[in-house]
Design a protein around this motif. Structure first.
Motif, PDB file in Angstrom:
ATOM      1  N   UNK A 181      -3.022  22.704  38.991  1.00  0.00           N
ATOM      2  CA  UNK A 181      -2.779  21.777  37.880  1.00  0.00           C
ATOM      3  C   UNK A 181      -1.741  22.336  36.913  1.00  0.00           C
ATOM      4  N   UNK A 182      -1.887  23.618  36.568  1.00  0.00           N
ATOM      5  CA  UNK A 182      -0.980  24.223  35.587  1.00  0.00           C
ATOM      6  C   UNK A 182       0.422  24.371  36.154  1.00  0.00           C
ATOM      7  N   UNK A 206       0.431  29.601  45.665  1.00  0.00           N
ATOM      8  CA  UNK A 206      -0.398  30.815  45.621  1.00  0.00           C
ATOM      9  C   UNK A 206       0.442  32.056  45.905  1.00  0.00           C
ATOM     10  N   UNK A 207       1.347  31.953  46.854  1.00  0.00           N
ATOM     11  CA  UNK A 207       2.182  33.094  47.204  1.00  0.00           C
ATOM     12  C   UNK A 207       3.069  33.511  46.038  1.00  0.00           C
ATOM     13  N   UNK A 208       3.604  32.530  45.322  1.00  0.00           N
ATOM     14  CA  UNK A 208       4.496  32.839  44.206  1.00  0.00           C
ATOM     15  C   UNK A 208       3.794  33.646  43.112  1.00  0.00           C
ATOM     16  N   UNK A 209       2.483  33.479  42.984  1.00  0.00           N
ATOM     17  CA  UNK A 209       1.748  34.215  41.953  1.00  0.00           C
ATOM     18  C   UNK A 209       1.740  35.709  42.227  1.00  0.00           C
ATOM     19  N   UNK A 210       1.844  36.101  43.483  1.00  0.00           N
ATOM     20  CA  UNK A 210       1.734  37.513  43.851  1.00  0.00           C
ATOM     21  C   UNK A 210       3.067  38.247  43.818  1.00  0.00           C
ATOM     22  N   UNK A 211       4.139  37.568  43.423  1.00  0.00           N
ATOM     23  CA  UNK A 211       5.456  38.205  43.391  1.00  0.00           C
ATOM     24  C   UNK A 211       5.470  39.279  42.307  1.00  0.00           C
ATOM     25  N   UNK A 212       5.866  40.509  42.634  1.00  0.00           N
ATOM     26  CA  UNK A 212       5.930  41.563  41.606  1.00  0.00           C
ATOM     27  C   UNK A 212       6.914  41.202  40.497  1.00  0.00           C
ATOM     28  N   UNK A 234       8.123  23.172  40.353  1.00  0.00           N
ATOM     29  CA  UNK A 234       6.978  23.472  39.493  1.00  0.00           C
ATOM     30  C   UNK A 234       7.339  23.184  38.041  1.00  0.00           C
ATOM     31  N   UNK A 235       6.335  23.064  37.188  1.00  0.00           N
ATOM     32  CA  UNK A 235       6.579  22.938  35.760  1.00  0.00           C
ATOM     33  C   UNK A 235       7.297  24.202  35.283  1.00  0.00           C
ATOM     34  N   UNK A 236       8.435  24.075  34.597  1.00  0.00           N
ATOM     35  CA  UNK A 236       9.183  25.270  34.182  1.00  0.00           C
ATOM     36  C   UNK A 236       8.310  26.253  33.394  1.00  0.00           C
ATOM     37  N   UNK A 237       8.386  27.514  33.780  1.00  0.00           N
ATOM     38  CA  UNK A 237       7.658  28.571  33.079  1.00  0.00           C
ATOM     39  C   UNK A 237       6.215  28.735  33.480  1.00  0.00           C
ATOM     40  N   UNK A 238       5.681  27.800  34.266  1.00  0.00           N
ATOM     41  CA  UNK A 238       4.244  27.842  34.575  1.00  0.00           C
ATOM     42  C   UNK A 238       3.895  29.023  35.472  1.00  0.00           C
ATOM     43  N   UNK A 239       4.729  29.312  36.458  1.00  0.00           N
ATOM     44  CA  UNK A 239       4.412  30.403  37.371  1.00  0.00           C
ATOM     45  C   UNK A 239       4.497  31.753  36.672  1.00  0.00           C
ATOM     46  N   UNK A 240       5.489  31.916  35.799  1.00  0.00           N
ATOM     47  CA  UNK A 240       5.586  33.168  35.046  1.00  0.00           C
ATOM     48  C   UNK A 240       4.346  33.380  34.188  1.00  0.00           C
ATOM     49  N   UNK A 241       3.884  32.309  33.550  1.00  0.00           N
ATOM     50  CA  UNK A 241       2.688  32.426  32.701  1.00  0.00           C
ATOM     51  C   UNK A 241       1.468  32.793  33.535  1.00  0.00           C
ATOM     52  N   UNK A 242       1.318  32.184  34.703  1.00  0.00           N
ATOM     53  CA  UNK A 242       0.185  32.488  35.573  1.00  0.00           C
ATOM     54  C   UNK A 242       0.273  33.907  36.123  1.00  0.00           C
ATOM     55  N   UNK A 243       1.499  34.344  36.468  1.00  0.00           N
ATOM     56  CA  UNK A 243       1.659  35.716  36.954  1.00  0.00           C
ATOM     57  C   UNK A 243       1.214  36.715  35.895  1.00  0.00           C
ATOM     58  N   UNK A 244       1.628  36.527  34.683  1.00  0.00           N
ATOM     59  CA  UNK A 244       1.254  37.471  33.627  1.00  0.00           C
ATOM     60  C   UNK A 244      -0.244  37.430  33.363  1.00  0.00           C
ATOM     61  N   UNK A 245      -0.805  36.256  33.419  1.00  0.00           N
ATOM     62  CA  UNK A 245      -2.251  36.136  33.236  1.00  0.00           C
ATOM     63  C   UNK A 245      -2.996  36.867  34.345  1.00  0.00           C
ATOM     64  N   UNK A 246      -2.470  36.734  35.576  1.00  0.00           N
ATOM     65  CA  UNK A 246      -3.079  37.458  36.701  1.00  0.00           C
ATOM     66  C   UNK A 246      -3.038  38.955  36.453  1.00  0.00           C
ATOM     67  N   UNK A 247      -1.879  39.462  36.059  1.00  0.00           N
ATOM     68  CA  UNK A 247      -1.760  40.909  35.929  1.00  0.00           C
ATOM     69  C   UNK A 247      -2.599  41.439  34.769  1.00  0.00           C
TER      70      UNK A 247
END
Length: 577
Positions: free
Chosen positions: A526-527, A154-160, A551-564
């Protein structure tokens, strides 16, 4: 190490041995510029390993940057002289000192060890010693490891992150390179002017504090901060692209091998401070003294004896200031200029003003952000600061369609950099849970009266859902237990849940919103594909086996962009006054 001690006591004793071994490391007897330039180049080659035809992974560079803060006290104690004549000279001294790589391996292992040992002291791990010089760390139980992994995720999703940065190396970079060693300052100035705009408007970063607090920190407002930062980031991007392009052109044979020393100058940049401060001031349309105040929070100042800085807690100041020059890694500049780091630095520099005038803003800004998300995300009734006998509900969310309410307790303290469980954060979250329990202890009719007054209408049977809201992570593993009775919310999670609620066409009821939050949280896990793997480091003659989160490669970047893309970002004026 005494054999009759328990494994964990022997590990704690080994910690002192490791500290002493690293302090005496020959690599760390070099001057500051040599060590920093060597680390700059290591990070550069890690990020661009594939482009440079080397084995490696960009994630290694990111991890090194995240962990550099753990050796900041050692870097701070390095001597500034002799300074070195060039980047090639400085990096050469670094590589010559550890020709077999052992010193650097020890230093990198120590960074990781320094990240883990505070958690060992807090009792997060069990320790075994299958051999005399081997430590094996395991999570104290499976539930703890799973909770920690979820909190870090969850914390990684909030990284600018920059929303518009690309890796395209345009023709202006090639024109600049083929004029070197003559520097075309017009190309630099034009690049900064054009590309600064995207960093003013294309950086995903939630607000932490108001303009008032930015003024306390820098002596100027947020708008000026954004303009200065955008100019600095644009120039860092320029340098990084020049370094990358020159390395690739040498590899392709389109530049001679003797161009490599010049390429190094752009991977570890060292320039006269008057030039850089003037460039940043012109690009930001501000005064040089305002750039000076900006740099203070993002620099290690070797002009002082001993050197000074305001880093720590995962924040490594990306600039090093020497007698008349500024040294920096472009990639580190792009990685460490978050507002969060300036707020953290100010809390160290001027604790009294931070405590009196800044810290109290962290929670209201968090609540404002959550409220804006909810107001834009549906026909929700949102009320802040609702008092009840013995306490306060930070945010009440109600629906016009039913009697359900979502009651949020917010804890807006500065989140840790590096996303690990901390006592400071956990204690605040536990305070929030305590506030929820105070409300639950009230008689039903008192609870109903509080909510009816807040939303301005009568309700039937009160259906209350309680949530703990934080910026990015909770720090308390118990909130991830299966029997935890309350909703977990972070700003990215709330934004994604509201988007899911809209896209799925769910009814505007609190029950449906709670369902959307739960489903979204599970989708994030899951993602991301989070899981622990056993890794190992070798340090000071010992082998330490420990869990590594993957983590699955690229998954956090995709979630971060979706969040923003689903969040709210207020528009700002484009010109400083």
């Amino acid at each position: 190490m005494t054999k009759d001690r328990s494994p964990i006591d022997r590990l704690k004793a080994f910690e002192e041995e490791a500290d002493a071994a690293i302090t005496a490391l020959p690599l760390l007897q070099l001057p500051a510029r040599a060590v920093l330039a060597g680390l700059h180049y290591l990070i550069f080659t890690s990020f661009h390993a594939r482009q440079l035809g080397r084995d490696g992974n960009p994630e290694i560079g990111e991890v090194i940057m995240q962990r550099l803060g753990h050796v900041l006290p050692l870097i701070r104690n390095l001597v500034p002289e002799p300074y070195g004549a060039s980047a090639d000279d400085a990096i050469g001294a670094f590589t010559e000192r550890f020709h077999d790589g052992s010193d650097l391996t020890e230093l990198l292992a120590y960074m990781h060890f320094s990240e883990i040992m505070p958690e060992v002291h807090r009792g997060y791990y069990t320790v075994e010693m299958p051999a005399a010089d081997v430590f094996r760390l395991s999570h104290r139980d499976a539930a703890f490891g799973d909770g920690q992994a979820k909190d870090i995720t969850l914390s990684e999703l909030a990284v600018p992150f920059p929303t518009e940065r690309d890796g395209v190396i345009g023709p202006e970079i090639a024109r600049f390179i083929f004029k070197l060693p003559e520097i075309d300052f017009q190309i630099i100035a034009q690049y900064v002017a054009v590309n600064a705009y995207k960093y003013r408007h294309g950086l995903a970063e939630s607000d932490l504090v108001t303009d008032t607090s930015i003024g306390h920190i820098f002596g100027f407002d947020r708008q000026r901060f954004l303009f200065i930062r955008s100019a600095v980031l644009a120039y860092a991007e320029f340098c990084e692209k020049v370094a990358t392009a020159m390395h690739m052109l040498v590899i392709k044979g389109e530049l001679p091998e003797d161009a490599m020393p010049e390429a190094l100058e752009w991977a570890s940049v060292n320039m006269k401070e008057d030039f850089l401060i003037g460039l940043f001031a012109a690009g930001a349309m501000v005064q040089p003294d305002e750039v000076e105040r900006f740099l203070e929070y993002y620099s290690i100042d070797f002009r002082q004896v001993p050197a000074t800085d305001w880093g720590g807690d995962g924040f490594f100041p990306p600039f090093a200031r020497f007698k008349d020059s500024l040294l920096f890694s472009p990639l580190m500049v792009m990685g460490f200029l978050q507002v969060r780091n300036a707020v953290y630095a100010f809390a160290k520099k001027d604790k009294k003003t931070f405590d009196n005038d800044v810290s109290d803003e962290l929670e209201p800004v968090l609540l404002h952000h959550a409220g804006e998300l909810l107001r834009r995300g549906g026909d929700w009734i949102v009320v802040e600061d609702v008092k009840f006998p013995g306490g306060q509900i930070d945010l009440v969310v109600a629906s016009p369609n039913d009697d359900g309410v979502l009651l949020l307790q917010a804890k807006g303290n500065l989140a840790p950099q590096g996303a690990r469980l901390t006592d400071r954060l956990a204690d605040r979250v536990r305070e929030g849970v305590g506030q929820i329990k105070k409300f639950e202890a009230l008689a039903d009719d008192v609870q109903r009266a509080v909510i009816e007054k807040a939303i301005g209408r009568k309700i039937g049977k009160l259906e209350a859902h309680h949530a703990v809201l934080v910026r990015s992570c909770f720090g308390a593993v118990e909130v991830f237990a299966p029997d935890f009775p309350y909703i977990r919310l972070t700003i990215p999670l709330l934004a994604l849940a509201l988007e899911h609620h809209r896209n799925a066409g769910l009814p505007t009821t609190i029950a449906a919103l709670a369902q959307a939050i739960a489903a979204t949280e599970q989708r994030i896990y899951d993602q991301s594909g989070y899981h622990w793997e056993e890794g190992e480091i070798s340090l000071a003659g010992a082998n330490i086996k420990l869990p590594l989160l993957k983590w699955t490669p690229g998954s956090l970047d995709a979630l971060r962009r979706e969040w923003w893309e689903s969040t709210f970002r207020p528009e700002r004026e484009d010109e400083p006054e």
